[in-house]
Design a protein around this motif. Structure first.
Motif: not given
Length: 439
Positions: A187, A191, A194-195, A200, A343, A392-394, A397-398
């Motif tokens: 996972r 993630e 993607e960041a 992906r 993370s 907001d997890d995304r 992560m960015r």
């Protein structure tokens, strides 16, 4: 090919004859208990009749032989590569990788644990099932190298203080911990990639090098060749996965795999999971701290003391000193463990949680003389940032990726350049990845 199949048929007959011999109940019970991929009714601890025991033993012999008829031909190819003696091409010829399905867990409790982690009885039959779960690396495939310790002192989450050595139940629980840890790593990889703005990966595309399934444990010549090329496998991989129980840090081969990888590739390709082994009930963090503090070529453990001389020679070739090697390993482990926690913000979303989980690692980092690293890691204020981003997890992560790229990874690279000899620095491959390195 005919010879290989003929040999397997001879082996089939021999194993089936062996299955018809008396089966000592204690040994049979312990083996079946350890096979967590068997249906529950086949793991019942009530003694079976002799006929039932023989029936199960025959079934398992048949399963192992059916799975490995394909492998027999593949192993012949590996032997042929050894005979050719092309050292440049040999690592690629010896590479075998395993799909995620064999290693993953169905849930965070370790349910449906992958059969490779769940299998604990080291017979030749078991080893042949392990190798049958892997396959030669295809040209278009990248793979991750799994670095792990085979056992645990009993301090990891769920083990209730019982060491895995010689204890089937504890070893089975440790298997579940590893499956959960790998699930969490996958996972995190998805993630973080993607960041970073990369494509992906599909979970079905994941391939892993795992000693248990990638090395033919029952073929002495191939086993020796694979062990001799471990360093090449680490270098050829597109990422390093570390399943970090406290014993890992005390194993010299394990720590060397990390330092070996970081000589060649950037730190964002190393994925550490320690939180799956964290024991909040008994607090095993002091054991981790002691292991990191004591990390050295002299203090780390080797199953075979002859390995220490081999590894000492490698360290001398790639690092300016054993002390520089130990410092680099400590620095890298601490930075990557903290990144693992950063993370997964739900685990440290409040000041209280952050203080309880992350602060001990930052204090250890500063206490070992890495105050600037601790300061840079602490700059990323997880509770505040996560809340400001609306959880907001995304988006989180960015922002984490940006901080790591700008502030943390440059420190790791500076440590690498300070620790490595000219020969060690020449190993650097940077972003190069994939099967192209095998050609």
């Amino acid at each position: 090919m005919a010879t290989a199949v003929g040999d397997m048929e001879d082996q089939r007959a021999a194993w089936l004859r062996a299955a018809d011999e008396a089966v000592p109940w204690e040994r049979f019970r312990d083996e079946v208990r350890g096979q967590t991929f068997f249906p529950p009714d086949e793991r019942d601890i009530a003694p079976p009749s002799r006929e039932e025991a023989i029936q199960l033993a025959r079934r398992r012999a048949e399963v192992a032989l059916d799975l490995t008829s394909r492998v027999a031909v593949e192993l012949q190819d590996m032997h042929a590569a050894l005979e050719q003696g092309d050292e440049e091409a040999l690592p690629a010829a010896l590479l075998r990788v395993t799909q995620l399905d064999y290693l993953d867990a169905d849930n965070h409790h370790g349910g449906g644990v992958g059969e490779l982690w769940g299998e604990t009885f080291g017979t030749e039959l078991a080893a042949r099932r392990w190798i049958a779960s892997s396959a030669p690396l295809a040209r278009a495939e990248d793979f991750f190298f799994i670095s792990h310790a085979w056992d645990d002192d009993g301090d990891s989450n769920g083990l209730e203080g019982v060491a895995t050595h010689g204890n089937i139940e504890s070893l089975a629980e440790f298997a579940r911990r590893k499956a959960v840890a790998l699930q969490n790593v996958v996972r995190s990889i998805l993630e973080l990639q993607e960041a970073e703005g990369g494509a992906r990966l599909n979970r079905s595309a994941f391939r892993f090098w795992l000693d248990k399934s990638s090395i033919p444990q029952f073929e002495p010549r191939l086993r020796t060749a694979c062990v001799a090329h471990l360093e090449s496998f680490v270098g050829l991989s597109s990422g390093l996965v570390i399943l970090l129980n406290s014993r890992y840090i005390r194993r010299l081969w394990c720590v060397y795999e990390l330092a070996c990888y970081l000589c060649r590739h950037p730190p964002h390709r190393v994925y550490v999971n320690q939180r799956s082994f964290l024991n909040h009930r008994t607090d095993n963090s002091p054991r981790y701290a002691r292991a990191v503090q004591a990390l050295s070529v002299n203090e780390c453990e080797c199953t075979d003391e002859a390995d220490r001389a081999v590894l000492r020679a490698k360290v001398a070739a790639y690092y300016v000193s054993e002390e520089a090697f130990a410092r680099f390993a400590q620095f890298s482990l601490l930075a990557l463990v903290v990144r693992d926690y950063l993370s997964y913000p739900p685990l440290i979303r409040t000041e209280e949680l952050y203080s309880r989980v992350v602060d001990p690692w930052l204090q250890l980092t500063a206490g070992l003389g890495f105050a600037h690293l601790a300061e840079v890691l602490r700059e990323f204020e997880v509770p505040r940032i996560y809340a400001e981003l609306g959880f907001d997890d995304r988006a989180y992560m960015r922002q984490l990726h940006t901080h790591l790229e700008r502030r943390v990874y440059p420190l790791l690279d500076a440590e690498r350049q300070a620790a490595c000899t000219r020969r060690g620095l020449a190993l650097w491959k940077g972003e190069t990845g994939g099967y192209d390195r095998c050609k």
